[in-house]
Design a protein around this motif. Structure first.
Motif, mmCIF file in Angstrom:
data_model
loop_
_atom_site.group_PDB
_atom_site.id
_atom_site.type_symbol
_atom_site.label_atom_id
_atom_site.label_comp_id
_atom_site.label_asym_id
_atom_site.label_seq_id
_atom_site.Cartn_x
_atom_site.Cartn_y
_atom_site.Cartn_z
ATOM 1 N N GLN A 1 0.831 -1.197 0.000
ATOM 2 C CA GLN A 1 0.000 0.000 0.000
ATOM 3 C C GLN A 1 0.870 1.253 0.000
ATOM 4 O OE1 GLN A 1 -2.319 -0.683 3.518
ATOM 5 N NE2 GLN A 1 -3.806 -1.985 2.458
ATOM 6 N N PRO A 2 0.640 2.165 -0.953
ATOM 7 C CA PRO A 2 1.482 3.364 -1.050
ATOM 8 C C PRO A 2 1.526 4.194 0.228
ATOM 9 C CG PRO A 2 0.159 3.105 -3.031
ATOM 10 C CD PRO A 2 -0.334 2.073 -2.069
ATOM 11 N N ALA A 3 0.393 4.338 0.916
ATOM 12 C CA ALA A 3 0.382 5.152 2.135
ATOM 13 C C ALA A 3 1.287 4.547 3.206
ATOM 14 C CB ALA A 3 -1.040 5.294 2.655
ATOM 15 N N SER B 1 1.626 1.822 -9.378
ATOM 16 C CA SER B 1 0.732 2.421 -8.389
ATOM 17 C C SER B 1 -0.105 3.520 -9.036
ATOM 18 C CB SER B 1 1.545 2.999 -7.228
ATOM 19 O OG SER B 1 0.689 3.658 -6.319
ATOM 20 N N VAL B 2 -1.363 3.611 -8.618
ATOM 21 C CA VAL B 2 -2.252 4.654 -9.141
ATOM 22 C C VAL B 2 -2.419 5.784 -8.131
ATOM 23 C CG1 VAL B 2 -3.514 3.052 -10.610
ATOM 24 C CG2 VAL B 2 -4.289 3.437 -8.261
ATOM 25 N N GLN B 3 -1.642 5.746 -7.060
ATOM 26 C CA GLN B 3 -1.732 6.766 -6.031
ATOM 27 C C GLN B 3 -0.386 7.449 -5.853
ATOM 28 O OE1 GLN B 3 -3.185 4.117 -2.831
ATOM 29 N NE2 GLN B 3 -4.891 5.527 -2.609
ATOM 30 N N VAL C 1 1.476 9.630 -2.740
ATOM 31 C CA VAL C 1 1.364 9.964 -1.324
ATOM 32 C C VAL C 1 2.505 10.894 -0.961
ATOM 33 C CG1 VAL C 1 1.307 9.052 1.027
ATOM 34 C CG2 VAL C 1 0.314 7.730 -0.852
#
Length: 325
Positions: A200-202, A303-305, A307
Motif C-alpha cells: 500500500q502506497p500510504a 501504483s495509481v496513487q 502519497v
C-alpha cells in the motif's frame, strides 16, 4: 431562449394526436409567457455574500474538571494512580511497563510487539484457552499492546470481579511461557499483515518517512519480513526478563474502586513481582539533526496513487513549547 424552447416543440407537434397537440400548445404558451423560463434578472443579480477571508475567532476556553486521583507507590517500586468514579460498577486496570519497540534489538524489529501479543497465550499454570475462558466468564477483557516506548497490559471487569482480573493480569505479566505453537501462529499473522502493508502506497510512504526522519534512532527501526522471521522464543523470554520489571512501571486503576483497597489488592497480587539484573537504559539516544531541506522519492511501479509526507522533529513532551506546538 424562448425561441430555443418553442422551435423544436412546434416542429414535432404535427406528429401528435389532437389532444396531445392541445396540451403541447398550452406548454408553449407558458414558455412564451416566461412563467417557466429562467429566473428573473433581479433574482440573477442578487448579490452573493462575501467569501469569508479569515476564520471565525475561537470560542473562550471551556473549563475542564479533572476527576480527583490518588498517587501511591507499591512496595516493589511500581507507581500507582487511582481514579475513583463510582457512577458505574466497573473497574479498569492498566499497567504500563517501559518495554516498547525502541528496545527491539538490531535485526529483530517487532520483538516488543511479539512479547505483548503472546503474554496471554500461556503461562506456567494456564493455557491460552484457560486465560480466555476465565476473563470471558466474568464478562471482562484482557489484552496487551506495544508502542514505541511502552507496553500496556489492561483489563476491564465489573468491580465485583476485580480480584479475578488481577489474578489473570498478574499471571500473564509475571509468568508468561511464550509457547512455540502460539509464536508461529502470531508470526504467520504478522507476516500476512506486513505483506499487505508493504503493498500500500500510504504505508510505504509512512515507513520511509519515519526511517528518513529518525535515521538510526530506534524510532526509525521498523519490522520487516526478515526481522519477523528472525524472532525466536528465547528472544521473547530474554526481552521479558530485561524489560518487564516493576521499577519504572505505572499502574492506573480507574472506576468503582477505593484507593486503599486497590493498594492492598495490588500488593497481594504483585507484591512478589521483582526483576533480576540491571535495567536497560531508559533514555533513547538523540535522533539525528537535519540542517537542510531534503526531498526523497520512492518509486512504486504500477501504483495509481501518489502519497506525500512532510514534516520534521519537534522537542520532547517535556519541552515548555510542547503544548503550543
Amino acid at each position: 431562449m424562448r425561441a430555443l424552447y418553442a422551435a423544436p416543440v412546434r416542429a414535432g407537434a404535427r406528429a401528435l394526436t389532437a389532444p396531445a397537440r392541445a396540451a403541447l400548445a398550452a406548454l408553449v404558451a407558458l414558455l412564451a409567457s416566461g412563467a417557466l423560463g429562467p429566473a428573473s434578472a433581479a433574482a440573477q443579480e442578487r448579490p452573493r455574500p462575501e467569501r469569508r477571508l479569515r476564520p471565525p475567532p475561537p470560542l473562550p476556553p471551556a473549563p475542564v474538571a479533572f476527576p480527583p486521583y490518588h498517587e501511591r507507590r507499591l512496595s516493589n517500586g511500581a507507581q500507582l494512580i487511582v481514579v475513583e468514579d463510582h457512577e458505574q460498577p466497573v473497574a479498569s486496570i492498566n499497567l504500563y511497563v517501559q518495554a516498547g519497540s525502541r528496545f527491539d534489538p538490531e535485526g529483530k524489529a517487532g520483538l516488543a510487539a511479539f512479547v505483548a501479543a503472546l503474554l496471554d497465550k500461556g503461562t506456567a499454570t494456564r493455557t491460552a484457552r484457560e486465560i480466555a475462558e476465565a476473563i470471558d466468564f466474568v464478562g471482562g477483557s484482557l489484552g496487551a499492546s506495544a508502542t514505541a516506548d511502552w507496553t500496556s497490559i489492561s483489563a476491564t471487569v465489573l468491580t465485583e470481579f476485580l480480584d479475578t482480573a488481577l489474578v489473570l493480569l498478574g499471571d500473564v505479566v509475571q509468568n508468561p511461557t511464550f509457547p512455540e505453537e502460539e509464536l508461529e501462529i502470531h508470526r504467520r499473522r504478522t507476516l500476512s499483515g506486513l505483506r499487505l502493508e508493504l503493498s500500500q502506497p500510504a504505508a510505504i510512504a509512512q515507513r520511509r518517512f519515519l526511517q528518513e526522519v529518525y535515521g538510526a534512532h530506534p524510532y526509525g527501526r521498523l519490522q520487516t519480513p526478515a526481522s519477523v522471521e528472525a524472532i525466536r522464543r528465547e528472544d521473547l523470554a530474554a526481552f521479558h526478563r530485561a524489560h518487564y520489571r516493576p521499577q519504572g512501571a505505572l499502574f492506573v486503576v480507574a472506576g468503582d474502586v477505593r484507593a486503599d483497597d486497590v493498594v492492598a489488592r495490588l500488593e497481594r497480587h504483585f507484591g512478589g513481582w521483582r526483576a533480576a539484573g540491571a535495567a536497560a537504559p531508559l533514555a533513547p539516544p538523540a535522533p539525528p539533526e537535519r540542517t537542510a531541506r531534503e526531498i526523497v522519492l520512492v518509486d512504486k511501479p504500477g501504483s495509481v496513487q501518489a502519497v506525500i509526507r512532510a514534516g520534521h522533529l519537534i522537542g520532547p513532551a517535556a519541552d515548555p513549547d510542547w503544548v503550543a506546538l
